[in-house]
Design an enzyme around this catalytic site. Structure first.
Site, PDB file in Angstrom:
ATOM      1  N   LYS A  89       0.430   2.399  -5.453  1.00  0.00           N
ATOM      2  CA  LYS A  89      -0.158   2.533  -4.119  1.00  0.00           C
ATOM      3  C   LYS A  89       0.463   3.726  -3.427  1.00  0.00           C
ATOM      4  O   LYS A  89       1.627   4.055  -3.662  1.00  0.00           O
ATOM      5  CB  LYS A  89       0.129   1.274  -3.291  1.00  0.00           C
ATOM      6  CG  LYS A  89      -0.833   1.089  -2.140  1.00  0.00           C
ATOM      7  CD  LYS A  89      -2.133   0.505  -2.635  1.00  0.00           C
ATOM      8  CE  LYS A  89      -3.073   0.102  -1.542  1.00  0.00           C
ATOM      9  NZ  LYS A  89      -4.097  -0.818  -2.064  1.00  0.00           N
TER      10      LYS A  89
HETATM   11  N1  GLU Z   1      -7.705   0.010  -2.500  1.00  0.00           N
HETATM   12  C1  GLU Z   1      -8.372  -0.926  -3.342  1.00  0.00           C
HETATM   13  C2  GLU Z   1      -7.498  -2.138  -3.606  1.00  0.00           C
HETATM   14  O1  GLU Z   1      -6.581  -2.423  -2.880  1.00  0.00           O
HETATM   15  C3  GLU Z   1      -8.916  -0.289  -4.598  1.00  0.00           C
HETATM   16  C4  GLU Z   1      -7.907   0.345  -5.483  1.00  0.00           C
HETATM   17  C5  GLU Z   1      -8.525   1.131  -6.631  1.00  0.00           C
HETATM   18  O2  GLU Z   1      -9.747   1.095  -6.802  1.00  0.00           O
HETATM   19  O3  GLU Z   1      -7.759   1.753  -7.341  1.00  0.00           O
HETATM   20  O4  GLU Z   1      -7.751  -2.891  -4.511  1.00  0.00           O
END
Ligand code: GLU
Length: 429
Positions: A119
């Site tokens: 993240k």
């Molecule tokens: N931000 C989204 C999540 O928390 C998608 C992450 C992604 O597609 O890599 O799952």
């Protein structure tokens, strides 16, 4: 002389409870005990593989130089490249990014994608930045992380405060450095850049599918079920629309400015048209205005917290009257609130299962980019439904087997899968 003092009636302190890292670790530890996990593997999995903090000098439109702080945490890459969104928000903290990265590891493993978890976050107010400032910030962040990104290394996507445009700047900056266009370095792109059809709605669709599966467990159909959705952004608005399309009655929605209610059901298309023009629900006349906390306490079949972390805490969990809570956001319920909801018999579909539709279609996008062949909408939707239903069934089976909540079962499934890979791969010394 004797004095009698009454204990002060202070509400329990929420600071610890709402720390996302604490929220993640509390559930993690519970699952580790239930799995009887090897202590060495526990030691490996509880911490991130890599944490990068970058200072990002950006020239603002008025000529001033601002220095923003950016983070990228890769929690685990045992099952594949790091995967997870980038958040632009003025409340980003290192602990939040760490927790969100770990949640991506467990989430990807729950739906069995060949990805690890990561993240990113940049401490900024995305609404206060002009498009040019946001572009410069994104390009600087990307170039600072250049050695750590790549289709086989770490693949970002959008999250709170970022969108297709931010992903396009990221793709462009990475590609200019790499010397070739590299669509698979990022997901959540525009279709024109190799994005997947169905990605924009994917998280909401996954919420709809898991809400339907949860209701089915309670002997109820989605058709005619009442729903309240907290959050009307990318996830909440899509979930509300798809739930309504599937025949549910969406009686309440909210964003950070306003909560709206209608017993007959809100017109989600009308609300989406409003927010497309006005950005928020502020001033929106299509429903009765209620207090934000009232939405969480509505007597509905399904409650979808799809905004940010810590919506349901030990302070308000007892007010929840929904039969099913289907978590569209990451970390909307604290660990303390879990116990209250469980005691009330609420069926909670945990975030790492309920909102996994987004990263699942991100995986489809990455596969399409790497094979150079785009799928049609029916293929994406059918495969997404297969993945979500299979994961739901596996989590539910584990919950029954171990007599634990779906939350604990989902953590067990995710952590167990990563742990098996660690055992197979062994340690490189
Ligand atoms: N931000 C989204 C999540 O928390 C998608 C992450 C992604 O597609 O890599 O799952």
């Amino acid at each position: 002389m004797s004095t009698t003092t009454l204990p002060p009636t202070v509400a329990p302190d929420l600071t610890q409870e709402t720390n996302p890292m604490q929220a993640m670790l509390a559930r993690y530890e519970r699952a580790v005990i239930e799995l009887d996990l090897d202590p060495g593997i526990d030691r490996i999995l509880r911490q991130p593989e890599r944490e990068v903090t970058v200072a990002l000098p950006v020239e603002m439109d008025d000529g001033r130089i601002e220095v923003f702080t950016g983070y990228r945490v890769v929690h685990n890459t045992l099952r594949g490249p790091g995967k997870g969104g980038i958040r632009y928000d003025s409340a980003v903290t290192p602990d939040e990014v760490r927790a969100l990265a770990a949640w991506m590891t467990w989430k990807c493993a729950v739906v069995d994608l060949p990805f690890g978890g990561a993240k990113g976050g940049v401490l900024c107010d995305p609404f206060a930045l002009s498009p040019r400032e946001k572009e410069r910030l994104t390009r600087r962040y990307t170039s600072a992380l250049m050695p750590f990104l790549g289709p086989d290394t770490d693949v970002p996507a959008s999250d709170v405060g970022t969108d297709e445009q931010v992903m396009a700047w990221l793709l462009d900056t990475y590609s200019m450095h790499a010397g070739h266009t590299s669509p698979a370095v990022v997901t959540g792109k525009s279709l024109l850049l190799g994005g997947s059809i169905g990605r924009a709605d994917a998280t909401g669709r996954g919420v709809m599918l898991t809400a339907e599966a949860a209701l089915m467990q309670l002997g109820q159909r989605l058709e005619g079920a009442t729903v309240a959705v907290q959050g009307f952004g990318k996830v909440g608005a899509a979930a509300a629309r798809l739930l309504a399309q599937a025949g549910a009655r969406v009686v309440a929605v909210s964003d950070h400015t306003r909560a709206l209610h209608s017993d007959r059901g809100l017109d989600i298309t009308q609300l989406a048209n409003w927010t497309r023009r006005q950005r928020t629900l502020d001033g929106c006349p299509y429903g009765d205005v209620i207090a934000p906390d009232e939405l969480l306490a509505l007597d509905v079949d399904v409650l979808v917290p799809a905004a940010v972390e810590n919506a349901i805490t030990s302070h308000n969990a007892h007010t929840v009257r929904a039969r099913v809570v289907c978590e569209g956001a990451n970390g909307p319920t604290t660990a303390e609130a879990d116990a209250v909801l469980d005691a009330q018999g609420v069926l909670v579909v945990p975030d790492i299962l309920a909102n996994a539709g987004g990263v699942t279609v991100s995986y489809f996008e990455w596969v399409q980019n790497r094979s150079g062949y785009a799928w049609d909408a029916a293929t994406v939707d059918t495969r997404l439904a297969e993945v979500m239903r299979r994961a739901f069934t596996q989590v539910l089976q584990l919950a029954h087997q171990h007599e634990v909540s779906m939350r604990t079962a989902a953590y067990m499934l995710g952590i167990g899968r990563v742990a098996e890979v660690q055992k197979l791969r062994g340690l490189y010394a």
